[in-house]
Motif scaffolding. Sequence first.
Motif, mmCIF file in Angstrom:
data_model
loop_
_atom_site.group_PDB
_atom_site.id
_atom_site.type_symbol
_atom_site.label_atom_id
_atom_site.label_comp_id
_atom_site.label_asym_id
_atom_site.label_seq_id
_atom_site.Cartn_x
_atom_site.Cartn_y
_atom_site.Cartn_z
ATOM 1 N N LEU A 74 0.827 -1.213 0.000
ATOM 2 C CA LEU A 74 0.000 0.000 0.000
ATOM 3 C C LEU A 74 0.860 1.261 0.000
ATOM 4 N N GLY A 75 1.951 1.245 0.758
ATOM 5 C CA GLY A 75 2.876 2.373 0.767
ATOM 6 C C GLY A 75 2.382 3.607 1.481
ATOM 7 N N SER A 76 1.298 3.492 2.250
ATOM 8 C CA SER A 76 0.730 4.652 2.922
ATOM 9 C C SER A 76 0.086 4.237 4.236
ATOM 10 N N PRO A 77 0.451 4.865 5.365
ATOM 11 C CA PRO A 77 -0.186 4.541 6.648
ATOM 12 C C PRO A 77 -1.694 4.763 6.618
ATOM 13 N N ALA A 78 -2.130 5.821 5.917
ATOM 14 C CA ALA A 78 -3.563 6.115 5.858
ATOM 15 C C ALA A 78 -4.316 5.008 5.122
ATOM 16 N N LEU A 79 -3.733 4.521 4.020
ATOM 17 C CA LEU A 79 -4.372 3.430 3.281
ATOM 18 C C LEU A 79 -4.415 2.160 4.122
ATOM 19 N N LEU A 80 -3.340 1.897 4.859
ATOM 20 C CA LEU A 80 -3.303 0.709 5.715
ATOM 21 C C LEU A 80 -4.405 0.780 6.769
ATOM 22 N N ALA A 81 -4.554 1.935 7.407
ATOM 23 C CA ALA A 81 -5.608 2.107 8.409
ATOM 24 C C ALA A 81 -6.988 1.977 7.777
ATOM 25 N N HIS B 266 11.108 3.973 21.317
ATOM 26 C CA HIS B 266 11.444 3.461 19.985
ATOM 27 C C HIS B 266 10.416 3.860 18.935
ATOM 28 N N ALA B 267 9.202 4.150 19.367
ATOM 29 C CA ALA B 267 8.149 4.550 18.420
ATOM 30 C C ALA B 267 8.200 6.052 18.198
ATOM 31 N N THR B 268 8.111 6.434 16.950
ATOM 32 C CA THR B 268 8.094 7.855 16.617
ATOM 33 C C THR B 268 7.059 8.127 15.532
ATOM 34 N N VAL B 269 6.264 9.163 15.761
ATOM 35 C CA VAL B 269 5.213 9.526 14.814
ATOM 36 C C VAL B 269 5.811 9.945 13.467
ATOM 37 N N ALA B 270 7.063 10.374 13.488
ATOM 38 C CA ALA B 270 7.709 10.818 12.245
ATOM 39 C C ALA B 270 7.732 9.716 11.190
ATOM 40 N N ASN B 271 7.748 8.460 11.628
ATOM 41 C CA ASN B 271 7.765 7.347 10.671
ATOM 42 C C ASN B 271 6.446 7.208 9.916
ATOM 43 N N LEU B 272 5.392 7.831 10.436
ATOM 44 C CA LEU B 272 4.081 7.762 9.764
ATOM 45 C C LEU B 272 3.850 8.939 8.819
ATOM 46 N N ILE B 273 4.726 9.914 8.859
ATOM 47 C CA ILE B 273 4.566 11.117 8.048
ATOM 48 C C ILE B 273 5.319 10.950 6.725
ATOM 49 N N PRO B 274 4.668 11.329 5.600
ATOM 50 C CA PRO B 274 3.289 11.789 5.449
ATOM 51 C C PRO B 274 2.297 10.629 5.524
ATOM 52 N N LEU B 275 1.128 10.919 6.066
ATOM 53 C CA LEU B 275 0.134 9.880 6.287
ATOM 54 C C LEU B 275 -0.468 9.346 4.990
ATOM 55 N N THR B 276 -0.737 10.234 4.054
ATOM 56 C CA THR B 276 -1.481 9.831 2.853
ATOM 57 C C THR B 276 -0.607 9.568 1.641
ATOM 58 N N ALA B 277 0.547 10.220 1.544
ATOM 59 C CA ALA B 277 1.401 10.051 0.363
ATOM 60 C C ALA B 277 1.957 8.630 0.319
#
Length: 441
Positions: free
Chosen positions: A36-43, A173-184
């Motif tokens: 999928l390549g996108s956290p938003a799509l995965l969610a 160990h978890a960082t929100v930066a790894n999810l950015i950008p959410l949709t791209a």
Amino acid sequence: MEERRQMGLAATIAVVTGESIALGIFLTPAAMARSLGSPALLAAVWCGMGLITLCGALCYSELAVQYPLTGGEYVYLREGYGGRIAFLFGWMSAAVMDPGLAAVLAVGAAPYVMTLFGFRAGAQVWIPVVILLGLALLNYVGTKLSRRVMATANLLKIGVLICLVAWAWVSGHATVANLIPLTARRVGAEPLFAAVAGATVAAFFSFGGWWEAGKVAGEVKNPRRNMPLAFTCGVMLVTAVYLLVSCAFLMVVPMEKIVSNTAFVAQFGEALFGATGGKVLSACVLLSVLGGLMALTMAAPRVYYAMAKDGAFFAPFGRLHPRFGTPANAVLLQTGLALLVLSFGAFDRILSFIIFSAVCFLGLSVTTLFRMPQPVCHWWFPAAPVVFLVGCAVIDLMILMHDPVPAVIGLAIVLAGDPVRRMFFSKAGVAAGNVPQQISL
């Protein structure tokens, strides 16, 4: 001998969550995220499958209330479409799906047992056998004992998964930066339609098994209250756990570093726990797989038991053990077939043959809500069954588009059950309209 209603709400929820949360949650998020390549799509895929599953759970809860009998889909299809269709479902369950799934889970657990306890390579052959025989013994000697162990293991593994998510945050160990950008979408992602199709099928497989609670409805206390609660609460719990775990995975290991499913588990474990990460994650995976196997080993034999009670299967499998009150012969049959499948080796191919047909039977079971003598009067009807049926149709279509050969072979295996029924059970009292055996509430 009459079945004993010994299972409470917690044990029934454990059946719903037990088969859903197994090996899949540790493997599918990596493949889904990579394609999928996108956290938003995965969610979105997880939430979409959660919605479809919740609609199915609402439908199954009503079916379980109307028919609080052992057998699940077999009973629903018998009441809606008669003995022939019900037998084909039972044939699929007994001949391929249940023993194949049990064998795959047992084999999937073996490498993690070896990692955890340091067994030699030769142990990988007998570990699945020991696991299957141990669980068979547990379910043979009593539903009360087996449901306590199953409920404890499955509720414990949910707690362990939540603790993994919490530790990912607390340890830093978890960082929100790894999810950015959410949709791209990331570089290297698959074409959108193929990615969504593959991720949807993978998500369905990960959710698979929530319907098993219907098979033990004849042993659930106060089924009119507990079955709807177990289905809906169980599915919502699974959805929440999958979202949380997938989010934690990606916040610890960014999409760009995901190489493969198995490597991803090792990466996640090493990131959180250092050199001991492999053993810690092996323990988590093993707990999840064993919990799923416990739920399957408890639920699956109830279908053969219900068929035999109808005269649609060999009579010895319709008897309860005089001392333990369990469908002991059906438990032995399911375990024996699973051990036989172990000798074949090609477990993934065996399972792929029946996936298409399994989805068809799930949808067909839900359509029996439209054929009930008394109309369904709930706020979610008919929206929930329509959404679920559309979801099943889309999933089957995606399977056909991706690889039609296993689907066709699987369908042929199911249809081969019809001549078996005509040869051995054509005179059995399983015609449409049979009144199911009543169980005292």
